[in-house]
Design a protein around this motif. Sequence first.
Motif, PDB file in Angstrom:
ATOM      1  N   ILE A 115      -7.730 -20.395  84.479  1.00 42.13           N
ATOM      2  CA  ILE A 115      -6.500 -19.604  84.644  1.00 42.13           C
ATOM      3  C   ILE A 115      -5.621 -20.247  85.716  1.00 42.13           C
ATOM      4  O   ILE A 115      -6.104 -21.002  86.559  1.00 42.13           O
ATOM      5  N   THR A 116      -4.339 -19.947  85.652  1.00 35.79           N
ATOM      6  CA  THR A 116      -3.390 -20.390  86.666  1.00 35.79           C
ATOM      7  C   THR A 116      -2.744 -19.160  87.256  1.00 35.79           C
ATOM      8  O   THR A 116      -2.369 -18.240  86.525  1.00 35.79           O
ATOM      9  N   LEU A 117      -2.652 -19.130  88.576  1.00 34.15           N
ATOM     10  CA  LEU A 117      -1.984 -18.007  89.227  1.00 34.15           C
ATOM     11  C   LEU A 117      -1.357 -18.449  90.536  1.00 34.15           C
ATOM     12  O   LEU A 117      -1.615 -19.548  91.018  1.00 34.15           O
ATOM     13  N   SER A 118      -0.571 -17.589  91.084  1.00 34.73           N
ATOM     14  CA  SER A 118       0.100 -17.860  92.349  1.00 34.73           C
ATOM     15  C   SER A 118      -0.821 -17.476  93.496  1.00 34.73           C
ATOM     16  O   SER A 118      -1.555 -16.494  93.408  1.00 34.73           O
ATOM     17  N   ARG A 119      -0.755 -18.221  94.578  1.00 30.55           N
ATOM     18  CA  ARG A 119      -1.542 -17.909  95.771  1.00 30.55           C
ATOM     19  C   ARG A 119      -1.238 -16.491  96.269  1.00 30.55           C
ATOM     20  O   ARG A 119      -2.094 -15.811  96.808  1.00 30.55           O
ATOM     21  N   ARG A 120      -0.001 -16.020  96.051  1.00 25.99           N
ATOM     22  CA  ARG A 120       0.394 -14.671  96.490  1.00 25.99           C
ATOM     23  C   ARG A 120      -0.347 -13.572  95.729  1.00 25.99           C
ATOM     24  O   ARG A 120      -0.395 -12.438  96.182  1.00 25.99           O
ATOM     25  N   GLN A 121      -0.928 -13.889  94.587  1.00 19.59           N
ATOM     26  CA  GLN A 121      -1.675 -12.899  93.812  1.00 19.59           C
ATOM     27  C   GLN A 121      -3.069 -12.642  94.382  1.00 19.59           C
ATOM     28  O   GLN A 121      -3.728 -11.686  93.992  1.00 19.59           O
ATOM     29  N   ILE A 122      -3.518 -13.504  95.277  1.00 15.80           N
ATOM     30  CA  ILE A 122      -4.855 -13.370  95.871  1.00 15.80           C
ATOM     31  C   ILE A 122      -4.760 -12.469  97.091  1.00 15.80           C
ATOM     32  O   ILE A 122      -3.956 -12.699  97.979  1.00 15.80           O
TER      33      ILE A 122
ATOM     34  N   ARG B 153     -11.844 -30.529 105.294  1.00 15.77           N
ATOM     35  CA  ARG B 153     -10.619 -31.166 104.829  1.00 15.77           C
ATOM     36  C   ARG B 153      -9.441 -30.236 105.081  1.00 15.77           C
ATOM     37  O   ARG B 153      -9.623 -29.053 105.367  1.00 15.77           O
ATOM     38  N   SER B 154      -8.256 -30.762 104.932  1.00 15.39           N
ATOM     39  CA  SER B 154      -7.066 -29.929 105.094  1.00 15.39           C
ATOM     40  C   SER B 154      -6.873 -29.127 103.820  1.00 15.39           C
ATOM     41  O   SER B 154      -6.849 -29.689 102.729  1.00 15.39           O
ATOM     42  N   PRO B 155      -6.736 -27.799 103.931  1.00 12.00           N
ATOM     43  CA  PRO B 155      -6.575 -26.981 102.727  1.00 12.00           C
ATOM     44  C   PRO B 155      -5.226 -27.228 102.063  1.00 12.00           C
ATOM     45  O   PRO B 155      -4.250 -27.569 102.718  1.00 12.00           O
ATOM     46  N   SER B 156      -5.199 -27.066 100.765  1.00  5.84           N
ATOM     47  CA  SER B 156      -3.962 -27.202 100.005  1.00  5.84           C
ATOM     48  C   SER B 156      -3.128 -25.943 100.201  1.00  5.84           C
ATOM     49  O   SER B 156      -3.649 -24.835 100.183  1.00  5.84           O
ATOM     50  N   HIS B 157      -1.856 -26.126 100.390  1.00 12.70           N
ATOM     51  CA  HIS B 157      -0.981 -24.974 100.550  1.00 12.70           C
ATOM     52  C   HIS B 157      -0.102 -24.774  99.329  1.00 12.70           C
ATOM     53  O   HIS B 157       0.902 -24.087  99.394  1.00 12.70           O
ATOM     54  N   SER B 158      -0.473 -25.391  98.229  1.00 13.57           N
ATOM     55  CA  SER B 158       0.276 -25.249  96.985  1.00 13.57           C
ATOM     56  C   SER B 158       0.295 -23.784  96.571  1.00 13.57           C
ATOM     57  O   SER B 158      -0.707 -23.080  96.691  1.00 13.57           O
ATOM     58  N   ASP B 159       1.430 -23.313  96.093  1.00 13.46           N
ATOM     59  CA  ASP B 159       1.529 -21.909  95.699  1.00 13.46           C
ATOM     60  C   ASP B 159       0.870 -21.652  94.350  1.00 13.46           C
ATOM     61  O   ASP B 159       0.288 -20.612  94.122  1.00 13.46           O
ATOM     62  N   GLU B 160       0.931 -22.617  93.454  1.00 14.75           N
ATOM     63  CA  GLU B 160       0.344 -22.474  92.126  1.00 14.75           C
ATOM     64  C   GLU B 160      -1.076 -23.030  92.144  1.00 14.75           C
ATOM     65  O   GLU B 160      -1.297 -24.171  92.538  1.00 14.75           O
ATOM     66  N   LEU B 161      -2.055 -22.210  91.757  1.00 16.45           N
ATOM     67  CA  LEU B 161      -3.457 -22.623  91.777  1.00 16.45           C
ATOM     68  C   LEU B 161      -4.039 -22.623  90.369  1.00 16.45           C
ATOM     69  O   LEU B 161      -3.759 -21.720  89.575  1.00 16.45           O
ATOM     70  N   THR B 162      -4.852 -23.624  90.080  1.00 18.17           N
ATOM     71  CA  THR B 162      -5.626 -23.642  88.842  1.00 18.17           C
ATOM     72  C   THR B 162      -7.034 -23.234  89.225  1.00 18.17           C
ATOM     73  O   THR B 162      -7.622 -23.784  90.153  1.00 18.17           O
ATOM     74  N   LEU B 163      -7.554 -22.226  88.529  1.00 17.26           N
ATOM     75  CA  LEU B 163      -8.884 -21.687  88.820  1.00 17.26           C
ATOM     76  C   LEU B 163      -9.768 -21.810  87.590  1.00 17.26           C
ATOM     77  O   LEU B 163      -9.315 -21.645  86.467  1.00 17.26           O
ATOM     78  N   VAL B 164     -11.043 -22.075  87.835  1.00 11.16           N
ATOM     79  CA  VAL B 164     -12.032 -22.057  86.768  1.00 11.16           C
ATOM     80  C   VAL B 164     -13.007 -20.939  87.107  1.00 11.16           C
ATOM     81  O   VAL B 164     -13.569 -20.907  88.196  1.00 11.16           O
ATOM     82  N   VAL B 165     -13.168 -20.006  86.168  1.00 12.70           N
ATOM     83  CA  VAL B 165     -14.060 -18.859  86.370  1.00 12.70           C
ATOM     84  C   VAL B 165     -15.458 -19.255  85.918  1.00 12.70           C
ATOM     85  O   VAL B 165     -15.648 -19.738  84.800  1.00 12.70           O
ATOM     86  N   ILE B 166     -16.427 -19.043  86.818  1.00 13.30           N
ATOM     87  CA  ILE B 166     -17.819 -19.441  86.568  1.00 13.30           C
ATOM     88  C   ILE B 166     -18.717 -18.214  86.675  1.00 13.30           C
ATOM     89  O   ILE B 166     -18.569 -17.422  87.588  1.00 13.30           O
TER      90      ILE B 166
ATOM     91  N   VAL C 286     -11.169 -22.852  92.937  1.00 12.68           N
ATOM     92  CA  VAL C 286      -9.925 -23.614  92.888  1.00 12.68           C
ATOM     93  C   VAL C 286     -10.259 -25.046  92.482  1.00 12.68           C
ATOM     94  O   VAL C 286     -11.181 -25.650  93.011  1.00 12.68           O
ATOM     95  N   VAL C 287      -9.512 -25.559  91.509  1.00 12.32           N
ATOM     96  CA  VAL C 287      -9.646 -26.959  91.105  1.00 12.32           C
ATOM     97  C   VAL C 287      -8.293 -27.636  91.276  1.00 12.32           C
ATOM     98  O   VAL C 287      -7.258 -26.979  91.235  1.00 12.32           O
ATOM     99  N   CYS C 288      -8.304 -28.944  91.491  1.00 13.52           N
ATOM    100  CA  CYS C 288      -7.031 -29.634  91.669  1.00 13.52           C
ATOM    101  C   CYS C 288      -6.569 -30.311  90.391  1.00 13.52           C
ATOM    102  O   CYS C 288      -5.501 -30.900  90.351  1.00 13.52           O
ATOM    103  N   ASP C 289      -7.380 -30.214  89.343  1.00  9.26           N
ATOM    104  CA  ASP C 289      -6.997 -30.814  88.071  1.00  9.26           C
ATOM    105  C   ASP C 289      -7.551 -29.963  86.947  1.00  9.26           C
ATOM    106  O   ASP C 289      -8.428 -29.128  87.156  1.00  9.26           O
TER     107      ASP C 289
END
Length: 179
Positions: free
Chosen positions: A24-31, A70-83, A106-109
């Motif tokens: 799924i893809t969602l906005s960081r603001r939804q978390i 590591r430095s966390p990503s601050h991207s607003d759009e996140l790709t998530l894989v549900v496990i 959270v995945v980066c690809d």
Amino acid sequence: MYAGLQLSPKVQVVVPMEQVVEEITLSRRQICPIPGVPEAILGVVNIAGKLLWVIDLADFLTEVLGLMRRSPSHSDELTLVVIRKDPTPETDPEKEESTVTPFACVVCDRLVTLTLNSTQVTPIPDPWRALLRPLFSGLIWISPPRDAAPRRFPVGLLQVSALFEALSRHSTPTAGEFR
């Protein structure tokens, strides 16, 4: 069949495809952040009326393995894989559904599907065994894309049940146990 999860530019793992629910893809603001939980646990999100934990799995593995953060990503759009913890339950009305809530990492690809056989899985080498064995059952060697360097690199075969156990051990006085 396995799912290749690119957790960060330098961290990749594979998990059995039957334990992947969806991407799924969602906005960081939804978390919705939860106070008092480890930084790697970003919070919860409401998906179809159910709360789903969202985890920066690369950050969590870094913390558990005692590696440099590591430095966390601050991207607003996140790709998530549900496990999920258990493979897909058979469609038997008599069987009880798993009480363990799946989580989203959270995945980066995008999700990559791999077909592997047991000969492609190698044991974890001795110098790494004590560190990686609690969470990984072995390594596979991946060839990079053609336009990249020619060297193959190891990718850990993540034991999803061990990951759920490691997550459940993370508790805090304010938030209780992760479940």
